[in-house]
Scaffold this active site. Sequence first.
Site: not given
Length: 294
Positions: A89-90
């Site tokens: 998720c980055g």
Amino acid sequence: MPSLKEVRNRITSVNSTTQITKAMKMVSAAKLRRAQDAITQMRPYATKLNELISAVSANTEVGTASPYTQVRSVEKVLVIVVTSDRGLCGAFNANVVKATVAHINENYPAQLAKGNVEIMALGKKGGETLQKRGFKTNTEFMDIFQRLSFATARQAAEQAMAAFANGKYDVVEIVFNEFKNVATQIIRVEQMLPLVEKKDDNAKAANTDYIFEPSEEEIVLELMPKAIKMQLFKAVLESNASEHGARMTAMDKATDNANELLRNLKIEYNRSRQAAITKEILEIVGGAEALKGN
């Protein structure tokens, strides 16, 4: 130059990766809709509850008697860190951890040196990372997102509230990602305890006359714990929506990168194939010329 087989294998691998990232983006989009609805419905209630407590406390002296409003010299600190259970998720989790460490080093260096700073981890990624960095970490509620509900968040809040009331901690703060939109999450650091009245000079609440039923003390002392629990639950819901938004954005970018890589690999494959064909033609022509010369 890599062989045709190597390039074909890479193309197959990238195609598989693209299918996975597309599927993960779609799953996150579906989860985001539910999570966004939940936090959108929660915000007005939490805001109005805090306004009501501030308004009533401004008109009464009862709020100062609550154990959750007692301001003490800060010697022991509890930081509730809200992250996710999974990655991909980055920089979602890394940003929360980074903000937590920076906040502690900036505001509580003396307490940290004495070992008086404790982390309550809500979410595995933050808990595991901060543990590895040597922070004293409470992992009892680390799996909160596997059974996300107000009941679970209430248990975590009640544990922190009881510890604060008993003097185990002098301040309790929450670090989390606030959901703004799919592509934007804002790191927030909020004080949970002691409960601080948010006074607005433009508000008319201070001039409002209230009729209390059953009594001022019962109403204020009942609302304060509820507001504290709602504050933590709201932070968890904000983080949950932010996680799905961040993962959706990360998977979208990963899909775009995979497609770009796929285009480059196909160009490389065609060049390699053309070079192989040209080489074979040259060998045939060279052989034919050699036979003609003989």
